[in-house]
Enzyme design. Structure first.
Site, PDB file in Angstrom:
ATOM      1  N   LYS B  73      57.170 110.573  16.862  1.00 20.67           N
ATOM      2  CA  LYS B  73      56.720 111.965  16.694  1.00 20.67           C
ATOM      3  C   LYS B  73      57.188 112.911  17.789  1.00 20.67           C
ATOM      4  O   LYS B  73      57.369 114.100  17.534  1.00 20.67           O
ATOM      5  CB  LYS B  73      55.183 111.995  16.597  1.00 20.67           C
ATOM      6  CG  LYS B  73      54.658 111.339  15.327  1.00 20.67           C
ATOM      7  CD  LYS B  73      53.143 111.373  15.239  1.00 20.67           C
ATOM      8  CE  LYS B  73      52.698 110.551  14.025  1.00 20.67           C
ATOM      9  NZ  LYS B  73      51.247 110.642  13.807  1.00 20.67           N
ATOM     10  N   ASP B 110      48.616 116.220  12.190  1.00 17.21           N
ATOM     11  CA  ASP B 110      47.700 115.192  12.679  1.00 17.21           C
ATOM     12  C   ASP B 110      46.416 115.817  13.226  1.00 17.21           C
ATOM     13  O   ASP B 110      45.313 115.342  12.936  1.00 17.21           O
ATOM     14  CB  ASP B 110      48.360 114.389  13.809  1.00 17.21           C
ATOM     15  CG  ASP B 110      49.318 113.326  13.290  1.00 17.21           C
ATOM     16  OD1 ASP B 110      49.109 112.849  12.152  1.00 17.21           O
ATOM     17  OD2 ASP B 110      50.244 112.971  14.020  1.00 17.21           O
TER      18      ASP B 110
END
Lengths: 263, 263
Positions: B73, B110
């Site tokens: 990420k 997220d």
């Protein structure tokens, strides 16, 4: 493939265009029937992006191999660490797989698929004269395979005369005197094969003129979608026998299965 | 996705490992429910191969976007042409899409998914003290999102103290005085979140010690598989409240749907 999860193994088919490809439907049916958790996906890639896409795909850990279609079968050769005899002879690859050591092998089943399909439809090849129109990736594979199957002569026609000469020259080294370049189909041909992409679209021109073919000639097309190209329809309307594109792929499915080591 | 054909649009989820990811099952169910001819595939890629694989995927014409999970990420940010505010704040991307002009945008859901999941389970965030264990891609996104949702203090714990300091410093610029690095969870925490990969495997050590947490603390895990990690089981055995990983993904599905412009 019942449904894709994080554990699903991947295969791909690379083409441009790719919307017409039948391999996903056929290979995914095979995976389902055999209970294999794998999926074959279509990958649209332009010639300029082929190198980047292939090198990316090769580094995907859960991708075990890929098929290659128009117009990438020649260019993809340089991404294989080794080539089968069929791929070397054709200078063209339509399937790549990762080996246990991480290297990649290229093979080409177009020729074997075409030969099996034509024989399976009850048409002979040994001792017959064929004309191959289109000296691209599939054409060169088919030309080599029909000579290997005993064809007595192969004429190669291409919109680019130099490409036809080059293929005829390569075939002539292996089968002296049996291959020649031509500007139009040999009138004495028993089988005339369209291995160009002309016919993928309904408004494409015919890949070759049907005038002058002998009445017993078989006109074959390797285009699978549409199943009945304009070439095949016009040939049938003239009373010629025709052979469609799908058998070539159908006959390759068991070859792909073996190549990709699908249980 | 009923069955994959040459016309199927592609999405991917990139991770290492990737076998545990839930996104393919959840997104493919969404495609089926909405009658969209698309499939989301798992892509296993090691950190050393990330650049080649991402640059390859970006050049696939029928691939419209991809999700990103552990450990990519942070590293994937450099492959985006622009970042959303959430992605910039977190320095971390978990979703990329191709824009109409061919450029790529990165976003990160997220944090929003975690906040929505925690609130949806009836737990408050505004005015609460949180400890974030793991300052990786998901951790930084969650830390920023809980502060944005009104948390009064965030402690950041990481196995690499410099990484915890760096994140606390970045958060401190935006929310002065509310973030600090620590070597273990703040005993006064209302919520302690595991955002490390510890717990993906059953024999992983606990990501942090449960001793010393106050009796009303909530122990949250962002691991989705197994649904009940050892951390959550041991916390429950001590009478602590627990919050599992799946709601964070569940809450992101509608956000992904909007981001990927799925009808």
């Amino acid at each position: 493939m019942e449904s894709i999860t994080g554990r699903t193994r991947l295969f791909a088919v690379l083409g441009d265009p790719v919307a017409q490809v039948m391999a996903p439907a056929m290979m995914n049916r095979l995976f389902r029937e055999r209970g294999v958790d794998a999926a074959l996906i279509p990958v649209e890639v332009s010639p300029g992006d082929l190198a980047a896409v292939v090198e990316g795909l090769k580094r995907i850990g859960n991708l075990d191999g890929f098929l290659v279609t128009v117009p990438h079968k020649l260019a993809v050769c340089r991404h294989a660490d080794r080539l089968s005899e069929a791929a070397r002879l054709a200078g063209s690859v339509n399937a790549m797989r990762r080996e246990a050591d991480g290297s990649w092998s290229g093979d080409n089943f177009d020729g074997a698929g075409f030969v099996r399909g034509l024989l399976g439809a009850g048409h002979a090849i040994a001792g017959k004269r064929l004309t191959l129109v289109g000296a691209g990736g599939a054409g060169v594979a088919i030309a080599a395979a029909v000579l290997q199957a005993g064809a007595s002569a192969v004429s190669v026609v291409d919109i680019d005369p130099a490409r036809a000469e080059a293929l005829a020259g390569r075939l002539g080294e292996r089968w002296p005197g049996l291959a020649r370049a031509a500007s139009s189909p040999d009138p004495a041909s028993d089988v005339v094969v369209n291995a160009t992409p002309q016919g993928l679209r309904e408004d494409d021109p015919l890949p070759f003129a049907l005038d002058g073919l002998c009445a017993e000639a078989i006109v074959a097309d390797i285009i699978m979608k549409p199943a009945q190209t304009r070439l095949l329809r016009e040939a049938a309307a003239r009373g010629l026998r025709t052979h469609p594109g799908l058998p070539m792929l159908n006959e390759q499915i068991p070859l792909y299965r073996e190549f990709f080591r699908i249980p």
